[in-house]
Every structure is written in structure tokens, then in C-alpha cells.
Write an enzyme that holds these catalytic residues in place. Structure first.
Site, PDB file in Angstrom:
ATOM      1  N   GLU A 349       0.808  -1.232   0.000  1.00 47.07           N
ATOM      2  CA  GLU A 349       0.000   0.000   0.000  1.00 47.07           C
ATOM      3  C   GLU A 349       0.836   1.276   0.000  1.00 47.07           C
ATOM      4  O   GLU A 349       0.483   2.241   0.688  1.00 47.07           O
ATOM      5  CB  GLU A 349      -0.952  -0.009   1.213  1.00 47.07           C
ATOM      6  CG  GLU A 349      -1.943  -1.149   1.170  1.00 47.07           C
ATOM      7  CD  GLU A 349      -2.816  -1.236   2.410  1.00 47.07           C
ATOM      8  OE1 GLU A 349      -4.029  -1.367   2.242  1.00 47.07           O
ATOM      9  OE2 GLU A 349      -2.279  -1.196   3.536  1.00 47.07           O
TER      10      GLU A 349
HETATM   11  C1  ACM Z   1      -1.928  -5.366   4.222  1.00 44.63           C
HETATM   12  O1  ACM Z   1      -2.975  -5.870   4.681  1.00 44.63           O
HETATM   13  N1  ACM Z   1      -1.863  -4.076   3.960  1.00 44.63           N
HETATM   14  C2  ACM Z   1      -0.748  -6.186   3.962  1.00 44.63           C
END
Ligand code: ACM
Length: 538
Positions: A349
């Protein structure tokens, strides 16, 4: 007439034998409550009873086997008051622990043979002996889990158990960054993992809301970055001494700690500590803890601390030498505290890092991990970079990323959010957790196959299975227990037991036996409606 009498007699005998065997069904080894389910179990006649006179016999190097004997003695002590003694020779009432020769791929394998006059446990590794002890524990009544001496009949039905894990990596992840958990709480989690033959504990040690591990060369990471958590609580961090204590506690239970420093995104706590790392990307104000003199999103200036639950807004300055000095120092200190093979570099992310910056960053971070003698694990997005041999991609979101890693020649660690994320709510009424990936009931956590997630992900591409517990909404030990149990038992079985040996019906029976244990242990587990009798009718 005579003939009829013989027939009646035969029928009576058959009836009596069948009644006897019905009455005996509760004491068959094949009807055990073991989770994860072993490879093969057979029955034999009779039972063995452990009593205070039972002797332990060791075959193999006593220095190696003794720690496992201590674990066994300690498991029996609280509820029985027994102090089982070690004897030199087998007798009519003994338990033999034997270390035997084995091949490299026999790690974790063990055999148990129970007869009326004793038990023999054999394994080619200490780890295997330790797992055998966990299996013996589960063959004993639930009351063995009690902390007060009680009358407990320690009968084990005769027969054999052969067991071996399916996946080499059976993991659990605890997010100690969104909410911080004490050393005692983490030890409690480690105890529970050991019961289910988990061998890796991944600690998510840094995120936007907190930096939780002391790094001596960058002291503000914890002095500033460790000061808060989600909701604005006081946060915290582990000193290196405390962290080493956790690593040793886990190692004594055959669990290897995998430390994660999430980079280049999920780094606001580091940016709040050291402005030099900040490339000046805007951070959200919602959840930002305003501090006097701190401006938002100014290159080179510390960001505010953050206690909200947004993701994807932070990034390290990937175009600054200081950042790579920082990564090098952090990995160097972390590697020195890591006896295991892996350092987790995060990589998920990073929405505000351009791909052209993200890829070289991941490659440099991997090279630093390699330089310090470790292998990298990263969330599946790291497959956009060139992966080094031995780097593992943790498949949480996108099968296409996992497949990309496999096409580079790398293995994947399987943690699909829709099956393994233990912070997902059970259903819409669950008072803790989130549901951005899915609602995950117990049967959802059980009924899936790591090798059937995508046609391009084959058995040999899978290093193992891990269930993460993210802690945006989880604040204490009781809440951890509630989200973890019973789903964790399901995932532990997915990771240990071959797919063709698993069945939901069998798991239901066994997990009910474990609920009795969890009651005695005082665990705050979730009562899943999927285990209610009426939902089990065909
Ligand atoms: C995640 O759940 N951002 C690895």
C-alpha cells in the site's frame, strides 16, 4: 431347536460385542481431538494411564532432549501436581522420548506409539519431539489445561500416530504498531501458537501509528515514533533487551520471530521522528496529532504523529541517501537480533510512492537484507521489483502479484485477506474488527485450499500459510483471543494438514473438544454459530 439356540447365542454375542465396542468408541485414538489433524492414526487395544509413578526415558543426547522433557513435565504439573521423574530404563509404566536419524525434509515429523504399558515418542528433530508433546497434551483431558491441582485421569487410548507438517512455514502475524501489546501479552500469544504447531511469529513492528522496536542508532524512532497508537493512547515500544527476550521465549517453543519494518509506505511514525526521511507528501489531517511547530507535508520536516486508521498516505523519501543509511542501520540492528532467516520489509500500500521510485527502493532494501545475511519477505506488491533468490512474496491481496513473484522463481507465503485475516469480523454483528476484505466465519477460515487459490500457484510455489491479526480495532489480550479463536485453529490446520485429509465435519468435532480446553484456559473465544448443532444437520 438346538440349531436355533446356537443362532441365538451367536446373535447375543454379536450384540454384546457391538455394544461393548460402542461403549468403547470414546476411548479410541482415531477419535482424538487433535488440531491440526495428524497424517495417520491407528487404534490398538487398551489404554495407557499416566500417573505419578510414570517415568520418562530419554534415548539420544540428553542435553538436546531435556528442554523438551521440561516442557512435558511443566504441562502436566499445574493440574496434576505430578513431578514425573526421568529414569535410565524402560519399565511397565514409562514414556520414551527418542531422537532418531532423519532426512533434512523430516523437520517437524514425529511418531507416537501408545501401548498399555507405555508410550514411545520418536522424532528426528527436537522440533518434532516438541510437536509430539503438544499432541500428547491434546490427547489428555481438557482439565489438564487447568492451573489448580484437580483429579484428572490421564488415560490415552492405545494406537499409533504418524505426523508431519504439509508446509514448512506455518505463521501468525501480530500487528503491534496500530496498538502496542506488552511483552507479557506477546508471550501469551506465543504459548497459544505453540499449542497449534505454528513455527513463525511475524511481528509487524512499524506503521504510520507507531514504531515499536528500539533502534540504538536512530533513537527518536521510539522516543517520538513510539509515543502513540490508534485512538491516541500512549503506545510503547520494545527495548532491544525485551525484544531479545521475546525472540528467546519463542525459540524455546520452536517459533522463529520474523520482524517487519514496513517500507516505504506505512512509515509516518518514522517520518514524525526524523524529518530528513520525509519527501514532503501531504498527510491526512484526520487522525493527525497536531503538534506545535509541525507543518504537514513539508520535505525534510517531521510529520505529525498519527492515530487514525487511514492507509497509504505516507512514504519514505526514496530519492535521498539518508533514507538508505536509515534502512541500512535499522536492518543491521534488526538482523543482529534475528536468529531466524527472514526480515520482512513490508512494501504494501505505498500509494503515494511512484512505481518508478518504489521498484528501486524495494531492490535496495532487499540488497541490504541480503548484505546482513538474511532473506527478505515482503507483501505481494514487492513482485513489481526484481526479486532476489530466496525472497518471499506474501500473497495478501492480488494473485497476479503472487504469480509475478513465482514467475521470477520465488516462493509465496499465502495469507489471502479474504480467508486468513483474523481482524476481519466474523459477521456484521461482531463488535470488533473490520470488514474491508470480507466477513470471515469459522467455516470460511477452514474451507479453502492454498493450492486452489489460482491455477498458476502450485504446491511447490507455496512456502507456507500465515494468518495476520491487524490491530486497528484490537486493544488488549482478550480482544486478541476473541478474534483469533476459533479461526486460528482452522488456519493452523490448513497450514499443517494435507488438503485430502481435511474435512469440515471432522474439524467441527475436534474444535468442539478444543472449546472445552479454551474454557479451562480462560480464553475469551468466539462462539461460532457454524458449530451449533442445528447448523450441522445435512
Ligand atoms: C496489508 O494488509 N496491507 C498487507
Amino acid at each position: 431347536m438346538h440349531k436355533i439356540n446356537v443362532i441365538s447365542l451367536v446373535l447375543i454375542v454379536v450384540f454384546a460385542v457391538s455394544m461393548w465396542s460402542c461403549a468403547d468408541t470414546s476411548s479410541k485414538l482415531t477419535e482424538n481431538g487433535i488440531i491440526p489433524k495428524p497424517l495417520a492414526v491407528t487404534d490398538a487395544k487398551g489404554t495407557f494411564t499416566i500417573d505419578k509413578e510414570t517415568k520418562i526415558v530419554i534415548s539420544g543426547n540428553p542435553a538436546e532432549i531435556s528442554p523438551i522433557i521440561s516442557v512435558f513435565q511443566a504441562l502436566l504439573r499445574p493440574a496434576t501436581g505430578y513431578e514425573l521423574q526421568v529414569a535410565a530404563d524402560m519399565s511397565a509404566n514409562s514414556i520414551l522420548f527418542e531422537l532418531v536419524d532423519g532426512s533434512a525434509d523430516s523437520a517437524g515429523e514425529y511418531d507416537i506409539s501408545v501401548a498399555e504399558n507405555g508410550i514411545k515418542v520418536a522424532a528426528s528433530s527436537n522440533e518434532g519431539l516438541f510437536y509430539a508433546v503438544q499432541t500428547l497434551r491434546q490427547l489428555l483431558p481438557a482439565s489438564i489445561e487447568g492451573s489448580q491441582v484437580a483429579t484428572v485421569a490421564l488415560e490415552i487410548p492405545a494406537g499409533t500416530i504418524k505426523d508431519k507438517p504439509e508446509y514448512a512455514y506455518r505463521g501468525f502475524m501480530l500487528d503491534v504498531a496500530r496498538h502496542f501489546f506488552s511483552v507479557e501479552d506477546v508471550k501469551h500469544v506465543i504459548d497459544l501458537l505453540a499449542m497449534y504447531k505454528i513455527n513463525f511469529l511475524h511481528l509487524h513492528l512499524s506503521d504510520d501509528q507507531g514504531w515499536r522496536i528500539e533502534i540504538k542508532s536512530w533513537p527518536l524512532l521510539t522516543a517520538v515514533g513510539g509515543k502513540t497508537e490508534v485512538g491516541g493512547g500512549e503506545g510503547g515500544f520494545y527495548t532491544q533487551e525485551q525484544y531479545n527476550e521475546l525472540v528467546a521465549y519463542a525459540r524455546d517453543r520452536y517459533i522463529t520471530v520474523v520482524p517487519e519494518i514496513d517500507m516505504p509506505g506505512h512509515t509516518n511514525a518514522a517520518l514524525a521522528a526524523y524529518g530528513d526521511l520525509n519527501p514532503g507528501i501531504i498527510v491526512p489531517t484526520e487522525g493527525a496529532i497536531a503538534s506545535e511547530g509541525i507543518e504537514l507535508g513539508v520535505k525534510g520536516v517531521p510529520t505529525p504523529l498519527y492515530s487514525g486508521i487511514e492507509v497509504g498516505f505516507s512514504t519514505l523519501d526514496t530519492d535521498n541517501d539518508v533514507t538508505y543509511q536509515f534502512v541500512d542501520d535499522v536492518i543491521r540492528e534488526l538482523a543482529a537480533m534475528t536468529p531466524g532467516p527472514y526480515i520482512h520489509i513490508g512494501g504494501d500500500e505505498s500509494h503515494v510512492t511512484e512505481l518508478e521510485d518504489y521498484v528501486p527502493f524495494v531492490e535496495k532494501a532487499q540488497a541490504i537484507v541480503t548484505k546482513y545475511g538474511k532473506k527478505s519477505i515482503g507483501w505481494d506488491e514487492i513482485a513489481h521489483a526484481k526479486l532476489e533468490p530466496g525472497t518471499v512474496a506474501q500473497y495478501w491481496a492480488k494473485a497476479e502479484n503472487a504469480v509475478m513473484a513465482i514467475n521470477h522463481g520465488n516462493q509465496v507465503l499465502v495469507s489471502p485477506a479474504t480467508k486468513t485475516y483474523l481482524d476481519m469480523q466474523y459477521d456484521s454483528t461482531t463488535h470488533l474488527g473490520l470488514h474491508w476484505a470480507a466477513y470471515i466465519e469459522l467455516d470460511d477460515a477452514y474451507n479453502w485450499d492454498p493450492t486452489a487459490l489460482d491455477p498458476s500457484i502450485k504446491r511447490e510455489d507455496i512456502l507456507g500459510v500465515e494468518s495476520p491479526l491487524w490491530s486497528e480495532t484490537i486493544t488488549n489480550k482478550e480482544e486478541i483471543e476473541y478474534m483469533v479463536f476459533p479461526r486460528f485453529a482452522a488456519i493452523a490446520e490448513v497450514a499443517w494438514t494435507r488438503q485430502e485429509l481435511r474435512s469440515w465435519e471432522s474439524f467441527v468435532t475436534r474444535v468442539k473438544a478444543h472449546m472445552e480446553r479454551w474454557e479451562v484456559m480462560g480464553l475469551n473465544y468466539y462462539q461460532s454459530p457454524t458449530l451449533a448443532d442445528e447448523t450441522l444437520q445435512p
